[in-house]
Design an enzyme around this catalytic site. Structure first.
Site, mmCIF file in Angstrom:
data_model
loop_
_atom_site.group_PDB
_atom_site.id
_atom_site.type_symbol
_atom_site.label_atom_id
_atom_site.label_comp_id
_atom_site.label_asym_id
_atom_site.label_seq_id
_atom_site.Cartn_x
_atom_site.Cartn_y
_atom_site.Cartn_z
ATOM 1 N N ASP A 1 39.914 -10.834 4.569
ATOM 2 C CA ASP A 1 39.769 -10.650 3.430
ATOM 3 C C ASP A 1 38.569 -11.138 2.811
ATOM 4 O O ASP A 1 36.905 -11.001 3.946
ATOM 5 C CB ASP A 1 40.638 -12.381 3.531
ATOM 6 C CG ASP A 1 42.446 -12.136 3.709
ATOM 7 O OD1 ASP A 1 42.600 -11.267 2.918
ATOM 8 O OD2 ASP A 1 42.890 -13.434 3.810
ATOM 9 N N GLU B 1 42.732 -8.236 9.883
ATOM 10 C CA GLU B 1 43.316 -9.550 9.776
ATOM 11 C C GLU B 1 44.176 -9.956 9.302
ATOM 12 O O GLU B 1 45.486 -10.820 10.391
ATOM 13 C CB GLU B 1 41.622 -10.402 8.787
ATOM 14 C CG GLU B 1 42.178 -11.832 8.600
ATOM 15 C CD GLU B 1 41.448 -12.635 7.602
ATOM 16 O OE1 GLU B 1 41.739 -14.198 7.675
ATOM 17 O OE2 GLU B 1 40.758 -12.088 6.820
ATOM 18 N N TYR C 1 46.563 -30.960 31.021
ATOM 19 C CA TYR C 1 46.744 -31.654 31.223
ATOM 20 C C TYR C 1 47.359 -31.653 32.842
ATOM 21 O O TYR C 1 48.199 -33.184 33.465
ATOM 22 C CB TYR C 1 48.560 -31.135 30.819
ATOM 23 C CG TYR C 1 49.228 -31.515 29.131
ATOM 24 C CD1 TYR C 1 49.351 -32.413 28.952
ATOM 25 C CD2 TYR C 1 49.579 -29.887 28.357
ATOM 26 C CE1 TYR C 1 49.282 -32.520 27.207
ATOM 27 C CE2 TYR C 1 49.954 -30.322 27.264
ATOM 28 C CZ TYR C 1 49.437 -31.499 26.858
ATOM 29 O OH TYR C 1 49.767 -32.122 25.613
#
Length: 360
Positions: free
Chosen positions: A245, A193, A97
């Site tokens: 996973d 995770e 920005y």
């Protein structure tokens, strides 16, 4: 300004000096930066991590695009110089920005400014933390038998990551190198995770029963999280295991911890933990435990095929698991182990897997 920040500033100014010297000599300025692709990473036998090879990309003012890139880099270096001199810091988002007021040097999107900061890391051999650039994401958390000492706004304090914290744990700061390890009773570190599985282990007292330091990765781990894991492994000699996973995106999470990520291979020796072992859900687990599973999407299949050509996964273990997953066309989550009860993961699955690896 600390000594390392002085050297960082000198390296940044050296880039601009090089551009100036080329122009003064009547040359079109250009910069040579390591190409950030999986085709340009190689295994460093000495450090046992994946780093960039010899392929270079050229940023040259011979093209309009290249000239703009060099212009934007000089603006960023000017901003970082001022920031370091004032002992201020900013986030990657704020940097994007701030460029709104830079006219022709304005960034069109944040990924562009993020990549430029990575370019500066490669060119200077310093990390963005030394530039006083902070990430947007919150730090992950740690819970376990570890005492740390850190400097806060209220002075230096010691924190025991079990006794002095709630169930949320100790939040990892942006600059992990400012933490001092005081003492510990840990046997190993387990990086997880998902928040749900992290909470399951904490609720079941896994950290106390097995003297484990539990680190929540929060999905793709932040650099501060990966730096902490490396320090715990190299400085305290603690084994690190990663529990994710069973899908290609989770395998990449493990890869970022153990092998280093492709886009930050220049920091692998600082962030990667090559001794880390994978204890996550495997395709063989989906079959062995008959786990509830979802069908692979086209994107999943594409990602798995990409893993087969990724040099970081060039091992018999990963080839076997990925090919099996492509065959069964299924993926499964950590929480799928709840099929056998809420305590199964801490009482059976993890103890058996960790024993196989020689961790417990």
């Amino acid at each position: 300004m600390r000594e390392i920040e002085r050297r960082c500033l000198q390296a940044l100014i050296g880039i601009v000096q090089n551009i100036y010297d080329q122009m003064k000599a009547g040359q079109v300025p250009e910069l040579h930066i390591a190409t950030r692709t999986k085709h340009n990473i190689e295994f460093n036998e000495e450090s046992e991590v994946w780093v960039y090879g010899d392929r270079k990309s050229v940023r040259s003012a011979k093209t309009v695009k290249g000239a703009y890139r060099i212009l934007k880099m000089t603006y960023v270096i000017g901003f970082l110089k001022e920031q370091l001199n004032l002992n201020k810091s900013s986030t990657l988002r704020e940097l994007y920005y701030i460029s709104e007021g830079w006219g022709a040097a304005k960034f069109e999107e944040q990924p562009e400014s993020d990549r430029l900061v990575e370019d500066l890391e490669i060119l200077t051999n310093f990390q963005r933390e030394h530039f006083h650039i902070r990430p947007e994401e919150d730090g992950a958390t740690v819970i376990g038998p570890l005492r740390v000492r850190e400097e806060t706004r209220r002075g230096v304090r010691e924190i025991h990551c079990q006794d002095d914290v709630g169930e949320g744990g100790y939040q990892i700061p942006v600059n992990v190198d400012r933490i001092e390890f005081v003492d510990h009773d840990a046997k190993f570190v387990i990086a997880i995770e998902t928040g749900g599985m992290r909470d399951r282990l904490v609720e079941n007292g896994f950290d106390e029963k097995y003297n484990a330091i539990i680190v929540h990765l929060k999905g793709q781990p932040a650099r501060s999280t990966r730096r902490l894991l490396r320090r715990l492994n190299t400085e305290l000699n603690l084994p690190v295991v990663v529990f994710t996973d069973g899908d290609p995106w989770s395998y990449r999470i493990f890869a970022s911890v153990a092998y280093g990520s492709i886009k930050s291979a220049h920091l692998s020796e600082y962030l990667a933990t090559p001794a880390a072992q994978f204890v996550g859900i495997r395709p063989t687990d989906i079959v062995k435990y008959d786990l509830p599973a979802d069908k692979l999407t086209d994107e999943d299949i594409k990602a798995l095929n990409a893993i087969l050509t990724d040099p970081r996964f060039d091992s018999e273990f990963w080839k076997k698991e990925v090919n099996l997953q492509l065959e069964i066309k299924k993926k499964s989550e950590q929480q799928a182990l709840a099929k056998y009860g809420l305590d199964y993961v801490t009482d059976v699955y993890l103890p058996e897997r960790l024993a196989e690896l020689g961790v417990v």
